[in-house]
Enzyme design. Structure first.
Site, PDB file in Angstrom:
ATOM      1  N   GLY A 136       0.859  -1.183   0.000  1.00  0.00           N
ATOM      2  CA  GLY A 136       0.000   0.000   0.000  1.00  0.00           C
ATOM      3  C   GLY A 136       0.892   1.230   0.000  1.00  0.00           C
ATOM      4  O   GLY A 136       1.375   1.652   1.041  1.00  0.00           O
ATOM      5  N   SER A 164       1.447   4.892   0.069  1.00  0.00           N
ATOM      6  CA  SER A 164       0.589   6.017   0.446  1.00  0.00           C
ATOM      7  C   SER A 164       1.144   7.350  -0.039  1.00  0.00           C
ATOM      8  O   SER A 164       0.506   8.380   0.104  1.00  0.00           O
ATOM      9  CB  SER A 164       0.460   6.067   1.967  1.00  0.00           C
ATOM     10  OG  SER A 164       1.734   6.357   2.524  1.00  0.00           O
ATOM     11  N   GLY A 165       2.361   7.322  -0.579  1.00  0.00           N
ATOM     12  CA  GLY A 165       3.001   8.584  -0.944  1.00  0.00           C
ATOM     13  C   GLY A 165       3.819   9.145   0.198  1.00  0.00           C
ATOM     14  O   GLY A 165       4.292  10.271   0.149  1.00  0.00           O
ATOM     15  N   VAL A 168       7.038   8.408   3.287  1.00  0.00           N
ATOM     16  CA  VAL A 168       8.375   7.799   3.310  1.00  0.00           C
ATOM     17  C   VAL A 168       8.331   6.351   3.818  1.00  0.00           C
ATOM     18  O   VAL A 168       9.077   5.492   3.354  1.00  0.00           O
ATOM     19  CB  VAL A 168       9.370   8.668   4.127  1.00  0.00           C
ATOM     20  CG1 VAL A 168       9.016   8.684   5.613  1.00  0.00           C
ATOM     21  CG2 VAL A 168      10.808   8.177   3.937  1.00  0.00           C
ATOM     22  N   ASP A 169       7.459   6.048   4.761  1.00  0.00           N
ATOM     23  CA  ASP A 169       7.460   4.717   5.382  1.00  0.00           C
ATOM     24  C   ASP A 169       7.103   3.617   4.383  1.00  0.00           C
ATOM     25  O   ASP A 169       7.786   2.599   4.283  1.00  0.00           O
ATOM     26  CB  ASP A 169       6.493   4.684   6.577  1.00  0.00           C
ATOM     27  CG  ASP A 169       6.897   5.678   7.667  1.00  0.00           C
ATOM     28  OD1 ASP A 169       8.107   5.945   7.789  1.00  0.00           O
ATOM     29  OD2 ASP A 169       6.012   6.186   8.379  1.00  0.00           O
ATOM     30  N   SER A 170       6.016   3.824   3.630  1.00  0.00           N
ATOM     31  CA  SER A 170       5.613   2.788   2.675  1.00  0.00           C
ATOM     32  C   SER A 170       6.590   2.717   1.493  1.00  0.00           C
ATOM     33  O   SER A 170       6.794   1.652   0.912  1.00  0.00           O
ATOM     34  CB  SER A 170       4.174   3.020   2.179  1.00  0.00           C
ATOM     35  OG  SER A 170       4.058   4.260   1.527  1.00  0.00           O
ATOM     36  N   CYS A 192      -9.794   1.880   9.914  1.00  0.00           N
ATOM     37  CA  CYS A 192      -9.308   1.887   8.533  1.00  0.00           C
ATOM     38  C   CYS A 192      -8.427   0.663   8.283  1.00  0.00           C
ATOM     39  O   CYS A 192      -8.501   0.037   7.221  1.00  0.00           O
ATOM     40  CB  CYS A 192      -8.531   3.177   8.274  1.00  0.00           C
ATOM     41  SG  CYS A 192      -7.927   3.296   6.597  1.00  0.00           S
ATOM     42  N   GLY A 219       3.552   0.322   5.604  1.00  0.00           N
ATOM     43  CA  GLY A 219       4.673   0.993   6.257  1.00  0.00           C
ATOM     44  C   GLY A 219       4.432   1.225   7.734  1.00  0.00           C
ATOM     45  O   GLY A 219       4.774   2.276   8.264  1.00  0.00           O
ATOM     46  N   CYS A 231      -6.816   8.978   8.393  1.00  0.00           N
ATOM     47  CA  CYS A 231      -6.171   7.912   7.644  1.00  0.00           C
ATOM     48  C   CYS A 231      -6.554   8.003   6.163  1.00  0.00           C
ATOM     49  O   CYS A 231      -7.715   7.854   5.816  1.00  0.00           O
ATOM     50  CB  CYS A 231      -6.635   6.602   8.250  1.00  0.00           C
ATOM     51  SG  CYS A 231      -6.578   5.203   7.161  1.00  0.00           S
TER      52      CYS A 231
END
Length: 395
Positions: A7, A9-10, A12-14, A100, A124, A200
């Site tokens: 997923g 998300s745009g 940094v983590d993902s 979510c 992420g 979210c």
């Protein structure tokens, strides 16, 4: 090669999660969830999801992985947004992020991923997954993230064994600074991007304004209750059963306007939540006022002065039978059983020493120290050591 849908998300983590999976030899596909396009309910002219999906696309291009956007806005509105408005109208405070994850990312989104032939879905989140064996069966464990400042296991407290089985959390062993460092080394466009605030996947939405667009304002009064009010002198009778004593300790105090003095006006009790300090706009008190209760039936807000006001604290809470959720179903309590755990009633709260008591009437969580702002509709999650084993909605 196992196939993983990330997923994206745009953020940094993902982005780093996708990169790490690629490094581990998975076939990685990036999917961006578009969860909102109701322009009648926006906060500003910014269109965060466009910017975010664009960043997600750039990350996918940089990593050379397939990418597409899936529109889940209909399911999101039905399962998250409508539910939120219903809860706020009833005077409860839902947690959209926990929902979510349970209803969208690890349900609707996961089904789409599996239909694309994915073996796993990755996000992420700062948490870890492990497995153990119980009676010859594999049991999946949800563990805290290594970064204490960022641990997000709380947001996944409603996942099931089936959902965990298919989930991967590639950044759970890392700290946030390490994640940013990897993104910078890889020259990912999201390396310096700020963490998203707000709902979210809806983006830059501030809750009060969001609610005001659906729940009509109506004038009501703000009542201040004195800390020495006799309502706080409840001595508990010795001959109560454990269950009755817990029920009493978990029960919110029922206030009436006669108990205090009117100190201001508000635009609707359903916009406020227990423990809230901002937005009351009442001046001239020696210390800040905190919301200690809201009554949506009479449209009244009750407040107490100072963060140590007795109206803010309770030693126990109740979860109704239908709302008790065990990630570790093999550890679920039978009626009459108890368990020592560490629990939290909100994200980022330090874990608190507590005991679970299971009765037919529900599950009680009794804390060693009284807890501030136990809020109906929020989630309580309980741990043993590093492992989050269950959760429930505070009733």
């Amino acid at each position: 090669m196992k196939r993983v849908v990330v997923g994206l998300s745009g953020g940094v983590d993902s982005s780093v999660a996708a990169y790490l999976l690629q490094q581990q030899g998975y076939e990685v596909i990036g999917l961006f969830m578009k969860n909102w396009h109701d322009d009648s309910v926006t906060i500003s002219n910014e269109c965060p999801w466009l910017e975010d999906s664009n960043d997600a696309l750039l990350v996918a291009e940089k990593l050379g992985i397939p990418f597409q956007t899936v529109d889940l806005s209909e399911q999101y509105k039905e399962k998250i947004v409508d539910y939120m408005f219903n809860e706020y109208e009833k005077g409860r405070t839902p947690n959209p992020d926990v929902l979510c994850n349970r209803e969208i990312k690890f349900d609707v989104f996961m089904k789409i991923a599996l239909s694309l032939g994915a073996d796993y879905v990755a996000t992420g989140h700062y948490c870890r997954k492990s497995e153990t064996e119980v009676n010859g069966k594999t049991v999946y464990q949800l563990l805290s993230g290594v970064d204490n400042n960022k641990d997000q296991s709380y947001f996944l407290c409603q996942l099931s064994q089936e959902q965990l089985e298919k989930a991967l959390f590639p950044i759970g062993e890392l700290t946030k600074p390490q994640v940013r460092e990897i993104a910078a080394e890889m020259e990912l466009v999201t390396a310096e991007k700020k963490d998203s605030q707000g709902l979210c996947f809806i983006g830059k939405v501030r809750l009060p304004e969001f609610l005001q667009q659906k729940l009509q304002p109506k004038d009501g009064i703000i009542v201040q209750i004195d800390k020495d009010n006799s309502v706080y002198n409840n001595s508990v009778s010795e001959d109560l059963s454990t269950e009755d004593a817990l029920a009493l300790a978990a029960k919110p105090i029922k206030y009436t306007t006669e108990m205090g003095k009117v100190v201001g006006k508000h635009q609707g009790a359903h916009y406020f939540t227990v423990g809230q300090r901002k937005g009351l706009n009442v001046g001239g008190t020696a210390e800040a006022l905190f919301v200690i209760a809201t009554d949506v039936d009479t449209n009244t807000i009750y407040t107490g002065m100072g963060s140590h006001h007795p109206g803010l604290f309770r030693k126990a809470l109740r979860v109704s039978p239908s709302e008790v959720h065990w990630i570790r179903t093999d550890m679920a309590l039978a009626n009459g059983e108890t368990m020592k755990v560490k629990a939290r009633i909100r994200y980022r709260q330090e874990l608190q020493e507590a005991t679970l008591h299971q009765f037919e009437s529900g599950l009680y969580v009794s804390f060693e120290k009284p807890q501030s702002a136990i809020t109906e509709g929020q989630f309580v999650a309980w741990h043993i050591g590093d492992e989050l084993i269950g959760s429930g909605v505070i009733s």
